[in-house]
Design a protein around this motif. Structure first.
Motif, PDB file in Angstrom:
ATOM      1  N   VAL A  85      40.674  36.985  44.536  1.00 20.23           N
ATOM      2  CA  VAL A  85      39.295  36.684  45.271  1.00 20.23           C
ATOM      3  C   VAL A  85      38.762  38.025  45.724  1.00 20.23           C
ATOM      4  CG1 VAL A  85      40.238  34.396  46.005  1.00 20.23           C
ATOM      5  CG2 VAL A  85      40.917  36.429  47.539  1.00 20.23           C
ATOM      6  N   SER A  86      39.483  39.001  45.843  1.00 25.24           N
ATOM      7  CA  SER A  86      38.939  40.573  46.159  1.00 25.24           C
ATOM      8  C   SER A  86      39.277  41.406  45.527  1.00 25.24           C
ATOM      9  CB  SER A  86      38.995  40.437  47.634  1.00 25.24           C
ATOM     10  OG  SER A  86      40.356  40.542  48.256  1.00 25.24           O
ATOM     11  N   PRO A  87      38.669  42.540  45.231  1.00 26.25           N
ATOM     12  CA  PRO A  87      39.578  43.464  44.785  1.00 26.25           C
ATOM     13  C   PRO A  87      40.674  44.250  45.503  1.00 26.25           C
ATOM     14  CG  PRO A  87      37.423  44.471  45.928  1.00 26.25           C
ATOM     15  CD  PRO A  87      37.557  42.812  45.772  1.00 26.25           C
ATOM     16  N   PRO A  88      41.610  44.608  44.519  1.00 26.62           N
ATOM     17  CA  PRO A  88      42.783  45.353  45.493  1.00 26.62           C
ATOM     18  C   PRO A  88      42.331  46.471  46.295  1.00 26.62           C
ATOM     19  CG  PRO A  88      42.837  45.993  43.120  1.00 26.62           C
ATOM     20  CD  PRO A  88      41.645  44.945  43.426  1.00 26.62           C
ATOM     21  N   PRO A  89      43.050  46.852  47.453  1.00 25.72           N
ATOM     22  CA  PRO A  89      42.521  47.849  48.259  1.00 25.72           C
ATOM     23  C   PRO A  89      42.793  49.185  47.594  1.00 25.72           C
ATOM     24  CG  PRO A  89      44.755  46.840  48.836  1.00 25.72           C
ATOM     25  CD  PRO A  89      44.281  46.131  47.961  1.00 25.72           C
ATOM     26  N   ASN A 147      47.764  49.970  40.786  1.00 24.03           N
ATOM     27  CA  ASN A 147      47.968  48.476  40.246  1.00 24.03           C
ATOM     28  C   ASN A 147      48.087  47.773  41.619  1.00 24.03           C
ATOM     29  OD1 ASN A 147      48.619  46.196  39.151  1.00 24.03           O
ATOM     30  ND2 ASN A 147      50.705  46.882  38.630  1.00 24.03           N
ATOM     31  N   GLY A 148      47.296  46.768  41.947  1.00 23.18           N
ATOM     32  CA  GLY A 148      47.079  45.773  43.047  1.00 23.18           C
ATOM     33  C   GLY A 148      47.201  46.539  44.522  1.00 23.18           C
ATOM     34  N   GLY A 149      46.914  47.862  44.607  1.00 23.43           N
ATOM     35  CA  GLY A 149      47.132  48.436  45.717  1.00 23.43           C
ATOM     36  C   GLY A 149      48.244  49.289  46.112  1.00 23.43           C
TER      37      GLY A 149
END
Length: 314
Positions: free
Chosen positions: A176-180, A200-202
């Motif tokens: 739903v939102s880009p990773p930090p 990868n995924g924060g």
């Protein structure tokens, strides 16, 4: 043509002669990448994708399917850990012997272990390890290593049926939102670890290869990262230049205790020590670790431990 054939035979004779005087030449290892490439063309990967309900990451001839436990909220020493940090289950398929070799590492809750295991066995898959990776995680998570050989679609169906006994998400949804952003000095981490990491995924992740070839049931496990036999190092930022770290070292027996000493000397816990496979050569041990401290300090400790191993650098 005759001269060409004789030349090849002559080269082969020289190699065999060298072997006779103590040098080893693994024809299977030499030829396997070429054979596997041909086999990969005959696998109907779309059918495997359809059964597993997701697209794989493809590296050479290996198709690796991720099963992150995005349904879980797991905390470790007050830190909510991201799926890419320590909850990223996976299964890799590599063409072999007219079908595929499958290897995987699935993330399960305690109550899910036996139902999933029963379905895996019923589906003709092997269980090669069940253990923890973390200490003090809430809820506790367990990791089931599995293996199989044969028809890729049947193996995929067995894996899906088994995972249906857990709450592992079996369908994928776009984030739903880009990773930090990874709020760490990643360039310095790369320099210290001696490898190029990736976000990868924060989480900032490294895969460090060993310098020796690794086989399982006489199959060369390449590429090593996709097949789960590279040392994995994960950094999850926790603020102020600090990071939680986890992962596992891939070690031979004589490397185990020097690495333990190096990690402990740098304030890094050893959280598990165990096998992942049954018929690998050389015999390997997987050492999981954890800490939450200054990221650069921890990277130096990990580098000191890597220096005790036959690991590639650069």
């Amino acid at each position: 043509m005759r001269r060409t054939i004789l030349a090849v035979i002559g080269i082969g004779s020289c190699v065999l002669a060298s072997s006779a005087v103590g040098q080893t030449f693994e024809w299977k290892i030499f030829s396997e990448p070429f054979i596997a490439s041909a086999r990969a063309q005959s696998v109907d990967w779309q059918k495997v994708d359809d059964v597993l309900g997701r697209k794989p990451a493809v590296a050479d001839d290996v198709h690796r399917y991720g099963f992150p436990r995005s349904d879980l909220t797991v905390t470790l020493d007050g830190v909510t850990i991201r799926p890419a940090f320590a909850l990223g289950g996976w299964v890799a398929f590599k063409p072999a012997h007219g079908g595929v070799m499958a290897m995987g590492d699935l993330v399960l809750l305690e109550t899910e272990v036996n139902p999933v295991m029963a379905k895996m066995i019923a589906g003709g898959l092997e269980i090669t390890a069940v253990h923890n990776h973390l200490l003090r995680a809430n809820p506790a998570t367990f990791y089931m290593h599995v293996a199989g050989h044969g028809d890729p679609v049947k193996i995929a169906a067995a894996i899906r049926n088994a995972l249906a006994e857990s709450k592992t998400p079996l369908t994928t949804t776009p984030p739903v939102s880009p990773p930090p952003a990874v709020d760490l000095d990643t360039a310095q981490l790369d320099q210290i670890i001696g490898a190029k990491g990736q976000a990868n995924g924060g989480v900032y992740q490294f895969g460090v290869k060993r310098t020796d070839p690794i086989t399982e049931s006489d199959m060369l496990l390449t590429p090593v990262g996709a097949m789960g036999v590279a040392t994995a190092i994960n950094f999850q930022p926790t603020g102020g230049g600090k990071a939680a770290i986890t992962g596992d070292f891939v070690l031979t027996g004589e490397e185990v205790n020097p690495v333990i000493v190096a990690l402990r000397a740098h304030g890094i816990e050893v959280t598990a020590l165990h096998s992942h496979m049954l018929n690998e050569k050389p015999r390997l041990f997987f050492m999981h670790f954890g800490a939450n401290d200054d990221a650069i300090k921890l990277a130096k400790g990990l580098r000191a431990a890597l220096d005790k191993t036959a690991s590639a650098k650069g």
